[in-house]
Scaffold this motif. Structure first.
Motif, PDB file in Angstrom:
ATOM      1  N   ARG A 180       5.259  -2.186   6.628  1.00 18.49           N
ATOM      2  CA  ARG A 180       6.058  -2.931   5.480  1.00 18.49           C
ATOM      3  C   ARG A 180       5.217  -4.276   5.287  1.00 18.49           C
ATOM      4  N   VAL A 181       5.444  -4.619   4.049  1.00 18.28           N
ATOM      5  CA  VAL A 181       4.802  -5.917   3.811  1.00 18.28           C
ATOM      6  C   VAL A 181       5.104  -6.873   5.021  1.00 18.28           C
ATOM      7  N   ALA A 213      -2.858   2.469   0.003  1.00 14.84           N
ATOM      8  CA  ALA A 213      -2.056   3.051  -1.148  1.00 14.84           C
ATOM      9  C   ALA A 213      -0.652   2.415  -0.746  1.00 14.84           C
ATOM     10  N   THR A 214       0.100   2.296  -1.539  1.00 12.62           N
ATOM     11  CA  THR A 214       1.567   1.854  -1.393  1.00 12.62           C
ATOM     12  C   THR A 214       2.601   2.912  -1.628  1.00 12.62           C
ATOM     13  N   ARG A 215       3.714   2.836  -1.026  1.00 10.14           N
ATOM     14  CA  ARG A 215       4.907   3.557  -1.247  1.00 10.14           C
ATOM     15  C   ARG A 215       6.134   2.706  -1.219  1.00 10.14           C
ATOM     16  N   HIS A 240       5.442  -0.214   1.271  1.00  8.22           N
ATOM     17  CA  HIS A 240       4.768   0.174   2.632  1.00  8.22           C
ATOM     18  C   HIS A 240       3.379   0.502   2.316  1.00  8.22           C
ATOM     19  N   TYR A 241       2.395   0.015   3.145  1.00  6.84           N
ATOM     20  CA  TYR A 241       1.290   0.197   2.736  1.00  6.84           C
ATOM     21  C   TYR A 241       0.647   1.070   3.958  1.00  6.84           C
ATOM     22  N   ARG A 242      -0.457   1.637   3.585  1.00  8.79           N
ATOM     23  CA  ARG A 242      -1.136   2.633   4.484  1.00  8.79           C
ATOM     24  C   ARG A 242      -2.775   2.582   3.996  1.00  8.79           C
ATOM     25  N   ILE A 243      -3.476   3.051   4.906  1.00 10.51           N
ATOM     26  CA  ILE A 243      -5.024   3.238   4.592  1.00 10.51           C
ATOM     27  C   ILE A 243      -5.128   4.455   3.747  1.00 10.51           C
ATOM     28  N   ASP A 244      -5.788   4.646   2.883  1.00  6.32           N
ATOM     29  CA  ASP A 244      -5.946   5.607   1.825  1.00  6.32           C
ATOM     30  C   ASP A 244      -7.293   6.068   1.818  1.00  6.32           C
TER      31      ASP A 244
END
Length: 81
Positions: free
Chosen positions: A22-23, A51-53, A60-64
């Protein structure tokens, strides 16, 4: 690789290489002030590296990018453990 030359972005990707965050978590873990954090996450998003969710009020961020994840995996193993 130019995107990785910024220390804040590199640190963010290093944290994200370990999983979705999360941020607020990124702000605490990386010790980056909110305005700078938002700006750097925006650059990473624009470059297609993350990418975000959305979950309620949290983003929430993750490597995409599989390539970015592979590079960060090596860097994490060598420098972040």
């Amino acid at each position: 690789m130019k995107v990785l030359s910024n220390p804040d972005r590199l640190l963010l990707l290093c944290e994200l290489s370990q999983g979705e965050r999360r941020v607020g978590e990124l702000e605490t873990l990386c010790d980056i002030a909110q305005p700078t954090l938002s700006q750097q996450l925006g650059v990473l998003r624009d470059e297609g590296l993350v990418a975000t969710r959305r979950e309620g009020k949290h983003i929430h961020y993750r490597i995409d990018s599989p390539q970015a994840l592979a590079v960060m995996g090596v860097l994490y193993d060598q420098f972040c453990k």
